[in-house]
Design a protein around this motif. Structure first.
Motif, PDB file in Angstrom:
ATOM      1  N   PRO A 153      32.839  78.373  13.577  1.00  0.00           N
ATOM      2  CA  PRO A 153      32.173  77.237  12.946  1.00  0.00           C
ATOM      3  C   PRO A 153      31.780  77.505  11.499  1.00  0.00           C
ATOM      4  O   PRO A 153      31.551  78.636  11.101  1.00  0.00           O
ATOM      5  N   LEU A 154      31.709  76.433  10.747  1.00  0.00           N
ATOM      6  CA  LEU A 154      31.321  76.478   9.350  1.00  0.00           C
ATOM      7  C   LEU A 154      29.852  76.086   9.249  1.00  0.00           C
ATOM      8  O   LEU A 154      29.436  75.101   9.838  1.00  0.00           O
ATOM      9  N   ASN A 155      29.055  76.850   8.520  1.00  0.00           N
ATOM     10  CA  ASN A 155      27.631  76.595   8.421  1.00  0.00           C
ATOM     11  C   ASN A 155      27.189  76.447   6.970  1.00  0.00           C
ATOM     12  O   ASN A 155      27.612  77.211   6.103  1.00  0.00           O
ATOM     13  N   VAL A 156      26.314  75.483   6.749  1.00  0.00           N
ATOM     14  CA  VAL A 156      25.687  75.312   5.451  1.00  0.00           C
ATOM     15  C   VAL A 156      24.749  76.496   5.227  1.00  0.00           C
ATOM     16  O   VAL A 156      24.120  76.986   6.160  1.00  0.00           O
ATOM     17  N   ILE A 157      24.640  76.957   3.986  1.00  0.00           N
ATOM     18  CA  ILE A 157      23.709  78.028   3.645  1.00  0.00           C
ATOM     19  C   ILE A 157      22.451  77.383   3.072  1.00  0.00           C
ATOM     20  O   ILE A 157      22.508  76.796   1.994  1.00  0.00           O
TER      21      ILE A 157
END
Length: 173
Positions: free
Chosen positions: A83-87
């Motif tokens: 999954p891609l996560n916002v920082i």
């Protein structure tokens, strides 16, 4: 000191504590491959490990997560099951400070570097093709991060680890 792959500094909040690098594989040779905890970007709708060597060309950065229950996961981006996560802007990263040295060349941390850290200077990051990770450079023309503190090392050491905050234009959303 060895160059470190950038990692999120655990500061006690739930989001940071749940991000873990799941065993980095140094045998990965394709630039588009990434593992959990790597900085990634989205180019033409595809999630790729961020490997930009020109500071002016760095795309917004995300962090590859471990599972879809991870806070800040963006479920509509998925590549190879990661999954891609916002920082979140509050989260800090540890990166190696390499000053103006070339890829793979250890940089001796000097008093001017320490003063830049103490002053919260904004610096560029570039993908180090030898170490296969982002490192902080002395350039300030296209800053990507703000120096916050020294994590490990001191004046006279090589490849000192610094704590950085990724600047807002480079935080993916």
């Amino acid at each position: 000191m060895d160059v470190v792959h950038p990692f999120m500094l655990v500061d006690g909040d739930r989001e940071a504590m749940e991000f873990r690098r799941a065993g980095y594989d140094d045998d990965l040779t394709e630039l588009s491959r990434y593992v959990e905890g790597d900085l990634v970007s989205v180019a033409s709708g595809e999630v790729l490990k961020s490997v930009i060597t020109t500071p002016a060309n760095i795309l917004p950065l995300y962090i590859a997560g471990q599972d879809w229950d991870q806070p800040f996961a963006l479920p509509y981006f998925e590549e190879r099951g990661v999954p891609l996560n916002v920082i979140p802007q509050k989260n800090l990263f540890v990166m190696t400070y390499q000053g103006a040295t070339a890829n793979g060349t250890p940089h001796e941390f000097v008093t001017a570097d320490l003063n830049a850290v103490r002053g919260g200077a904004r610096r560029e990051i570039v993908y180090n093709t030898v170490e296969r990770c982002y490192t902080v450079r002395a350039g300030a023309t296209n800053p990507t991060v703000q120096l916050v503190d020294v994590h490990k090392g001191a004046v006279g050491d090589t490849n000192v680890q610094v704590i950085v905050r990724i600047l807002d234009p480079y935080l993916g959303s």
